[in-house]
Write a protein that holds these residues in place. Sequence first.
Motif, PDB file in Angstrom:
ATOM      1  N   ARG A  23       0.865  -1.284  -0.031  1.00 49.92           N
ATOM      2  CA  ARG A  23      -0.219   0.037   0.064  1.00 49.92           C
ATOM      3  C   ARG A  23       0.643   1.465  -0.186  1.00 49.92           C
ATOM      4  O   ARG A  23       0.436   2.341  -0.547  1.00 49.92           O
ATOM      5  CB  ARG A  23      -0.864  -0.096   1.112  1.00 49.92           C
ATOM      6  N   LYS A  31      -4.315   2.545  -5.060  1.00 50.71           N
ATOM      7  CA  LYS A  31      -4.843   2.733  -3.815  1.00 50.71           C
ATOM      8  C   LYS A  31      -5.993   2.541  -3.543  1.00 50.71           C
ATOM      9  O   LYS A  31      -6.934   1.955  -2.965  1.00 50.71           O
ATOM     10  CB  LYS A  31      -3.807   3.555  -2.817  1.00 50.71           C
ATOM     11  N   ASN A  36      -8.221  -3.636   0.487  1.00 57.29           N
ATOM     12  CA  ASN A  36      -7.081  -4.527   1.022  1.00 57.29           C
ATOM     13  C   ASN A  36      -7.527  -6.131   0.724  1.00 57.29           C
ATOM     14  O   ASN A  36      -6.396  -6.857   0.583  1.00 57.29           O
ATOM     15  CB  ASN A  36      -7.245  -4.443   2.760  1.00 57.29           C
TER      16      ASN A  36
END
Length: 106
Positions: A23, A31, A36
């Motif tokens: 990240r 991003k 995630n």
Amino acid sequence: MASLEEELRLDEEENRRELAFIRERIPFDAKKHYSNETILYMMDLIVDYYYTSGILESDDDEVDIDLEAVTDYVCKRAKEEGVNNFDPEYVLFVVQADLDFQEQNL
């Protein structure tokens, strides 16, 4: 020897560190484009590529990794599995960051 629970905990901790590392290094557009969970999914596919390609079985001190081949594999597998259509440009950033993490943690 560590228990299975301990090994799983350590693996999860390593994944969190790697995720944070990735990240930090990918461009802002990537991003905001990938969650995630999506990056963790890509990390799993990258490991799968290394296992299926035979790279991990090499006896050479240095192994040349074709980042575009890894990227293509990740995009192809994701499409086959019905997961989001990945932008190869963004995936390449994740693949590069993953490799950088692995090299720093040998």
